[in-house]
Design a protein around this motif. Sequence first.
Motif, short mmCIF file in Angstrom:
data_model
loop_
_atom_site.label_atom_id
_atom_site.label_comp_id
_atom_site.label_asym_id
_atom_site.label_seq_id
_atom_site.Cartn_x
_atom_site.Cartn_y
_atom_site.Cartn_z
N PRO A 259 0.79 -1.23 0.00
CA PRO A 259 0.00 0.00 0.00
C PRO A 259 0.82 1.28 0.00
O PRO A 259 0.35 2.32 -0.48
N ASP A 260 2.05 1.25 0.52
CA ASP A 260 2.85 2.47 0.58
C ASP A 260 3.30 2.94 -0.80
O ASP A 260 3.30 4.13 -1.07
N ASP A 261 3.70 2.01 -1.67
CA ASP A 261 4.15 2.48 -2.98
C ASP A 261 3.16 2.14 -4.09
O ASP A 261 3.47 2.30 -5.27
N ARG A 262 1.97 1.67 -3.69
CA ARG A 262 0.87 1.43 -4.64
C ARG A 262 1.29 0.49 -5.78
O ARG A 262 1.01 0.74 -6.94
N SER A 263 1.96 -0.59 -5.41
CA SER A 263 2.36 -1.58 -6.40
C SER A 263 1.94 -2.97 -5.96
O SER A 263 1.67 -3.20 -4.77
N ILE A 264 1.86 -3.87 -6.92
CA ILE A 264 1.53 -5.27 -6.63
C ILE A 264 2.55 -6.14 -7.37
O ILE A 264 2.67 -6.07 -8.59
N LEU A 265 3.28 -6.92 -6.60
CA LEU A 265 4.23 -7.87 -7.16
C LEU A 265 3.48 -9.18 -7.36
O LEU A 265 2.88 -9.70 -6.42
N VAL A 266 3.46 -9.67 -8.60
CA VAL A 266 2.69 -10.86 -8.94
C VAL A 266 3.64 -12.02 -9.20
O VAL A 266 4.62 -11.89 -9.94
N PHE A 267 3.34 -13.15 -8.56
CA PHE A 267 4.13 -14.37 -8.70
C PHE A 267 3.33 -15.40 -9.48
O PHE A 267 2.13 -15.56 -9.24
N PHE A 268 4.00 -16.06 -10.39
CA PHE A 268 3.38 -17.08 -11.24
C PHE A 268 4.07 -18.42 -11.00
O PHE A 268 5.24 -18.47 -10.62
N ARG A 269 3.37 -19.47 -11.30
CA ARG A 269 3.94 -20.81 -11.18
C ARG A 269 4.92 -21.10 -12.32
O ARG A 269 5.88 -21.82 -12.15
N ASP A 270 4.66 -20.52 -13.49
CA ASP A 270 5.39 -20.91 -14.70
C ASP A 270 6.30 -19.83 -15.29
O ASP A 270 6.81 -20.00 -16.39
N ARG A 271 6.48 -18.70 -14.59
CA ARG A 271 7.37 -17.66 -15.13
C ARG A 271 7.81 -16.71 -14.02
O ARG A 271 7.37 -16.80 -12.89
N GLN A 272 8.67 -15.79 -14.40
CA GLN A 272 9.24 -14.82 -13.45
C GLN A 272 8.15 -13.90 -12.88
O GLN A 272 7.15 -13.63 -13.53
N PRO A 273 8.38 -13.38 -11.67
CA PRO A 273 7.43 -12.41 -11.09
C PRO A 273 7.41 -11.13 -11.92
O PRO A 273 8.35 -10.82 -12.64
N ARG A 274 6.30 -10.38 -11.77
CA ARG A 274 6.15 -9.09 -12.45
C ARG A 274 5.70 -8.05 -11.44
O ARG A 274 4.82 -8.32 -10.63
N LEU A 275 6.28 -6.86 -11.53
CA LEU A 275 5.86 -5.74 -10.70
C LEU A 275 4.83 -4.94 -11.49
O LEU A 275 5.14 -4.43 -12.58
N LEU A 276 3.62 -4.84 -10.96
CA LEU A 276 2.55 -4.12 -11.64
C LEU A 276 2.24 -2.82 -10.91
O LEU A 276 2.24 -2.78 -9.67
N GLU A 277 1.96 -1.78 -11.69
CA GLU A 277 1.67 -0.46 -11.15
C GLU A 277 0.59 0.20 -11.98
O GLU A 277 0.33 -0.19 -13.12
N GLN A 278 -0.04 1.21 -11.43
CA GLN A 278 -0.99 2.11 -12.07
C GLN A 278 -2.04 1.37 -12.91
O GLN A 278 -2.92 0.73 -12.36
N ASN A 279 -1.97 1.47 -14.23
CA ASN A 279 -3.01 0.91 -15.10
C ASN A 279 -2.74 -0.52 -15.54
O ASN A 279 -3.45 -1.03 -16.41
N ASP A 280 -1.74 -1.17 -14.94
CA ASP A 280 -1.50 -2.58 -15.26
C ASP A 280 -2.67 -3.41 -14.74
O ASP A 280 -3.17 -3.19 -13.62
N THR A 281 -3.11 -4.35 -15.55
CA THR A 281 -4.22 -5.24 -15.19
C THR A 281 -3.68 -6.44 -14.43
O THR A 281 -2.70 -7.06 -14.84
#
Length: 187
Positions: A141-163
């Motif tokens: 919540p502090d930097d308004r980002s969501i780090l997404v982890f997947f079973r089959d690939r590298q994590p992705r850092l999502l921000e703003q208008n990322d779905t």
Amino acid sequence: MTATAEKSLTLEEFLQQPETKPASEFIDGEIIQKPMPKGRHSRLQGKLGSEINLVAEAPKIAYAFPELRCSFGNRSIVPDIAVFRWQQIPFLPDGEVPDRFDLPPDCIIEILSPQQKPNKVIGNILYCIERGSQLGWFLDPDDRSILVFFRDRQPRLLEQNDTLPVLEGIELNLTVEQVFSWLKMGA
């Protein structure tokens, strides 16, 4: 999180102990009490769980359980939200939801609280992914980002208008910005 130094316990011995408020987790033989949720954490947890259940419960696709103890491998964790595909929920013979879930969630969602150490929380997400979870979200919540982890690939850092990616079959279209906009309730 508060760590408690006690004699070495097994997972089963830990599960026989009384529940604590807030919940304690059992990680690598150590008992760690989660911090008491604060306002932002509670708002995001409640709203996210509601939004997922709004689209996934009636068609019996999945269900988002808040603060559900999941015990598997050598850990017993209490994710902020544990999403289980309908067919993975270990219903009792009469169709009721059981008290005990001895498997990882299909999707684990954790919301960072100010007192938590990010790597401890991420460690629980990775533990779930390594043991069968398909997806993990780590909300900061502090930097308004969501780090997404997947079973089959590298994590992705999502921000703003990322779905945000969701489990297959769940018709939920959320952006990071939409999720954090739920924090503004008084305007």
